[in-house]
Design an enzyme around this catalytic site. Sequence first.
Site, short mmCIF file in Angstrom:
data_model
loop_
_atom_site.label_atom_id
_atom_site.label_comp_id
_atom_site.label_asym_id
_atom_site.label_seq_id
_atom_site.Cartn_x
_atom_site.Cartn_y
_atom_site.Cartn_z
N ARG A 67 10.29 -28.52 -6.59
CA ARG A 67 10.77 -29.80 -7.12
C ARG A 67 9.63 -30.72 -7.57
O ARG A 67 9.79 -31.51 -8.50
CB ARG A 67 11.53 -30.55 -6.03
N ASP B 48 14.50 -28.26 -10.23
CA ASP B 48 15.47 -28.61 -9.21
C ASP B 48 16.54 -27.52 -9.29
O ASP B 48 17.34 -27.49 -10.22
CB ASP B 48 16.05 -30.00 -9.51
N LYS C 115 2.13 -6.34 8.93
CA LYS C 115 0.97 -6.36 9.85
C LYS C 115 0.42 -4.94 9.99
O LYS C 115 1.18 -4.00 10.23
CB LYS C 115 1.37 -6.91 11.22
N GLU D 110 4.33 -16.89 22.18
CA GLU D 110 3.61 -17.86 21.35
C GLU D 110 3.27 -19.07 22.21
O GLU D 110 4.02 -19.42 23.12
CB GLU D 110 4.48 -18.32 20.20
N ASP E 12 15.53 -16.58 15.38
CA ASP E 12 14.25 -16.77 14.70
C ASP E 12 13.32 -15.56 14.88
O ASP E 12 12.57 -15.21 13.98
CB ASP E 12 13.57 -18.03 15.26
N HIS F 180 12.02 -9.78 13.59
CA HIS F 180 10.75 -9.15 13.95
C HIS F 180 10.90 -8.18 15.13
O HIS F 180 10.42 -7.05 15.10
CB HIS F 180 9.70 -10.20 14.30
N LYS G 141 8.49 -19.66 22.89
CA LYS G 141 7.49 -20.65 22.46
C LYS G 141 6.93 -21.30 23.73
O LYS G 141 7.60 -21.35 24.77
CB LYS G 141 8.16 -21.75 21.63
#
Length: 479
Positions: free
Chosen positions: A46, A87, A176, A210, A229, A234, A328
């Site tokens: 944008r 946009d 990876k 993490e 997530d 993964h 996390k």
Amino acid sequence: MTFAAQKLILFGATGDLAQRMLLPSLCALHADSLVPAELRIIGTARSAHDDESYRQFAAKALETYLPEDRKAAIPAFLACLFYQPLDATDPAQFPALAAKVGDVSAGLAIFLSTAPSLFEQTIAGLASCGLASGMSRIGLEKPLGISLDTSRDINDAVASAFSEDRIFRIDHYLGKETVQNLLALRFANILFEPLWNASHIDHVQITVSETVGLEGRVGFYDGAGALRDMVQNHMLQLVALVAMEPPSNFNATAVRDEKVKVLRSLRRISASERVTGQYRAGAIGGVAVPGYDEELGRASSTETFVAIKAHIDNWRWTGVPFYLRTGKRLPERKTEIMIQFKHVPHSIFAGQGAEAQPNRLIIGIQPQENVRLSVMAKQPGLDRGGVRLQEVPLDISMPNAFAGTRKRIAYERLLLDLIEGDQTLFVRRDEVEAQWQWIDAMREGWAEKGMEPKPYTAGSWGPSSAIALVERDGVTWND
Ligand code: BG6
């Protein structure tokens, strides 16, 4: 279709991913002459840039994120960059993008990393202005939905303009190096495969821990949580690579055919086989960090930690638990796969009081990139009091074994494969849908039971029930 795209459209060209990963990766590929010399990269978002101001924007990102020894390559790379503001909610703006891109008969690659709400409009816009022709392929960055239904909607929308052989669903874990090395380890060595089954493996552990918290991704993360997530994509890809049958070739069809069979064999998880958690204030590496709800600014029932005891219902894996955990604000950043082998059937040293520990194979994906096999050895000595055994590691450090080889980040590999049209390291529709099916079933179970995440202190290895989850099987997490 095999062609090396001569043009690349980067949606989300001013976003965080573009600055940190995509522009540095493309610059590195360009510096090494791995992409066509005449490649034109058209950034779009944008923001109101023109070519020149976008080049300045990109230069700043490259100065920040490229390693020092790569920076000399920046000026030549900037000359490949162009920009068209767009946009995506306004179909009338797509013809200007098409005009900026120009002739695509020599091949176009599109990298789409935009908000999920813009997906369908963007695809429709691309199709309407001729940018979805047979000579264009599209890479899709996550999140691709938040459930099976929503992912099907996205997949249907993309399929209306691009055939599956032109759709490249990105899971950056597959880019990876050490994840790909898992396939070499399994299928380029005779050593492991005869033991790679329920007769010889006790269990498998996969940890993706993490230290970071929300990292400013408030809007996205709270609507997703650790399960969607990290596990849906993964971790399940890692499970598939560990558990799949040997494909007959290293090509996109053969590899993905085998992965999807594993994903379809995942057993529905029962309530006693998973734990969720959410971090509270604590400390990591001696630095105080706030709790999730403080970072978020309100209370939430989104999980930032999940531990699961998964099962693959097929001949090879029956009775072998796959313990998965991710979170996390855990004590360290670590992605690791551990294969715990069984005890020897009979220990000839037991009579002498020596204990033989079962072998373990640990595949370090990050930050340690290594393969470590623990084996039992006799302690040196004259053994007057009986043989003493000790576990010693056979340790292959990838950076040492391949010293002098440039370390590439996952997106370099994935962008190059997208430009050249190799789908092996991209996720096929049936895989994504099998992944979502398993995740959705688990979430339905949570909802029925009104399950709330258990608190854990930032800097710890998650709620104590995650330890109990494995301890009742006589297992300890490999921390
Ligand atoms: C992303 C998740 O897909 O992977 C993030 O959305 C996570 O929450 C990241 O931090 C981890 O990637 P890596 O490569 O740092 O392990």
